[in-house]
Design a protein around this motif. Sequence first.
Motif, short mmCIF file in Angstrom:
data_model
loop_
_atom_site.label_atom_id
_atom_site.label_comp_id
_atom_site.label_asym_id
_atom_site.label_seq_id
_atom_site.Cartn_x
_atom_site.Cartn_y
_atom_site.Cartn_z
N ALA A 1 43.41 50.32 45.78
CA ALA A 1 44.33 50.67 44.71
C ALA A 1 44.68 49.44 43.87
CB ALA A 1 45.60 51.30 45.28
N LEU A 2 44.88 48.31 44.53
CA LEU A 2 45.16 47.07 43.79
C LEU A 2 43.97 46.65 42.96
CD1 LEU A 2 47.08 45.07 46.51
CD2 LEU A 2 48.02 45.89 44.36
N PRO B 1 44.23 47.82 36.49
CA PRO B 1 43.94 46.74 35.54
C PRO B 1 45.08 45.72 35.42
CG PRO B 1 44.01 48.87 34.41
CD PRO B 1 44.25 49.12 35.86
N ASN B 2 46.28 46.11 35.78
CA ASN B 2 47.41 45.18 35.70
C ASN B 2 47.37 44.11 36.78
OD1 ASN B 2 48.70 46.46 33.48
ND2 ASN B 2 49.42 48.05 34.86
#
Length: 55
Positions: A34-35, A39-40
Amino acid sequence: MSNALLSSPFQANKEKLLTLRLQNELNTTRIFKALDADPNTIGAEVVFIDDEYSL
């Protein structure tokens, strides 16, 4: 805490049970995917350190 408590077999067993419980409840593979997909978080460094402080 005293050193005797930290080195006792009871404490070692308690720590092992906690580690197993966390491994069962936290799906680290899913968290890391998920990380990586967000894109953040591109360029952010996320490090997983285990109980022996190895990366």
